[in-house]
Design a protein around this motif. Structure first.
Motif, mmCIF file in Angstrom:
data_model
loop_
_atom_site.group_PDB
_atom_site.id
_atom_site.type_symbol
_atom_site.label_atom_id
_atom_site.label_comp_id
_atom_site.label_asym_id
_atom_site.label_seq_id
_atom_site.Cartn_x
_atom_site.Cartn_y
_atom_site.Cartn_z
ATOM 1 N N GLY A 193 0.224 5.811 6.200
ATOM 2 C CA GLY A 193 0.493 7.098 5.501
ATOM 3 C C GLY A 193 -0.117 8.185 6.279
ATOM 4 O O GLY A 193 0.246 9.312 5.964
ATOM 5 N N GLY A 194 -0.962 8.140 7.018
ATOM 6 C CA GLY A 194 -1.911 9.123 7.737
ATOM 7 C C GLY A 194 -1.402 9.737 9.065
ATOM 8 O O GLY A 194 -1.678 10.903 9.357
ATOM 9 N N GLY A 195 -0.332 9.090 9.307
ATOM 10 C CA GLY A 195 0.604 9.819 10.596
ATOM 11 C C GLY A 195 0.011 9.367 11.888
ATOM 12 O O GLY A 195 0.503 10.055 12.892
ATOM 13 N N VAL A 196 -0.912 8.472 11.934
ATOM 14 C CA VAL A 196 -1.698 8.048 13.073
ATOM 15 C C VAL A 196 -0.632 6.891 13.814
ATOM 16 O O VAL A 196 -0.193 6.103 12.963
ATOM 17 C CB VAL A 196 -2.955 7.553 12.915
ATOM 18 N N PRO A 197 -0.347 6.926 15.001
ATOM 19 C CA PRO A 197 0.478 5.786 15.518
ATOM 20 C C PRO A 197 0.027 4.364 15.429
ATOM 21 O O PRO A 197 -1.129 4.403 15.367
ATOM 22 C CB PRO A 197 0.650 6.172 17.061
ATOM 23 N N ALA A 225 -14.432 15.889 18.461
ATOM 24 C CA ALA A 225 -13.185 15.276 19.318
ATOM 25 C C ALA A 225 -12.029 14.775 18.375
ATOM 26 O O ALA A 225 -10.896 14.936 18.860
ATOM 27 C CB ALA A 225 -13.690 14.307 20.124
ATOM 28 N N ALA A 226 -12.339 13.998 17.442
ATOM 29 C CA ALA A 226 -11.295 13.427 16.408
ATOM 30 C C ALA A 226 -10.354 14.386 15.931
ATOM 31 O O ALA A 226 -9.129 14.524 15.762
ATOM 32 C CB ALA A 226 -11.879 12.176 15.591
ATOM 33 N N PRO A 248 -5.084 14.236 7.111
ATOM 34 C CA PRO A 248 -4.587 12.788 6.764
ATOM 35 C C PRO A 248 -4.663 11.876 7.928
ATOM 36 O O PRO A 248 -5.032 10.673 7.740
ATOM 37 C CB PRO A 248 -2.997 13.123 6.517
ATOM 38 N N GLY A 249 -4.415 12.337 9.085
ATOM 39 C CA GLY A 249 -4.820 11.380 10.202
ATOM 40 C C GLY A 249 -6.408 10.832 10.364
ATOM 41 O O GLY A 249 -6.669 9.542 10.520
ATOM 42 N N ILE A 307 -10.519 6.934 9.269
ATOM 43 C CA ILE A 307 -11.659 6.382 8.512
ATOM 44 C C ILE A 307 -11.413 5.286 7.690
ATOM 45 O O ILE A 307 -12.191 4.206 7.586
ATOM 46 C CB ILE A 307 -12.285 7.550 7.769
ATOM 47 N N LEU A 308 -10.343 5.313 6.950
ATOM 48 C CA LEU A 308 -9.816 4.250 6.126
ATOM 49 C C LEU A 308 -9.906 2.756 7.090
ATOM 50 O O LEU A 308 -10.003 1.607 6.642
ATOM 51 C CB LEU A 308 -8.766 4.234 5.586
#
Length: 150
Positions: free
Chosen positions: A31-35, A112-113, A120-121, A126-127
């Motif tokens: 749900g964080g939007g990271v591919p 950098a991240a 959210p990403g 982190i999660l």
């Protein structure tokens, strides 16, 4: 070749009530939007660093199923030198070893991240790292062999 034998069943399997919330947490990360492929590269890299053979074994399989290429999977251990990753992916896998230094996440790694991911990403990354570390601890401490979950 020596056959590895687990000390005991995986604790999350031994106590079935534990698996549902673990899966829910793991499932929420998307749900964080990271591919998905990036999250799977993070999972694989963290598992490599932690020496968790079942998570490395399952990680490359899940990443491939998500569309990751063999070339990128084979090179993730050398992500700094390999030309196959975007700057965002490099930032995501930069350094999952948060426990062995006074500043567990140095500003240069965080910055950098943060250039590539919104809050959210970042939360998803982190999660993913934390959840992977959790799985790694379960598997490594009980000496789960690679392939045991297949």
């Amino acid at each position: 070749m020596e056959t590895l034998t687990a000390r005991m069943p995986n604790p999350a399997v031994l106590i079935p009530e534990a698996m549902k919330p673990i899966r829910a947490l793991f499932g929420s990360i998307s749900g964080g939007g990271v591919p998905e492929t990036t999250l799977e590269l993070v999972h694989l890299r963290v598992s490599q660093v932690n020496g968790c053979s079942p998570c490395v074994d399952g990680g490359w399989r899940k990443a491939r199923k998500a569309g990751e290429t063999d070339e990128r999977l084979f090179a993730v251990a050398a992500w700094r030198e390999a030309p196959y990753y975007t700057e965002a992916e490099r930032a995501a896998v930069a350094d999952p070893r948060h426990r062995h230094r006074p500043d567990p996440v140095p500003d240069n790694i965080w910055d950098a991240a943060a250039r590539h991911y919104d809050e959210p990403g970042l939360a998803a990354l982190i999660l993913m790292i934390a959840t992977t570390n959790f799985f790694n601890r379960l598997n490594v401490s009980t000496r789960q062999p690679a392939g045991a979950w297949r």
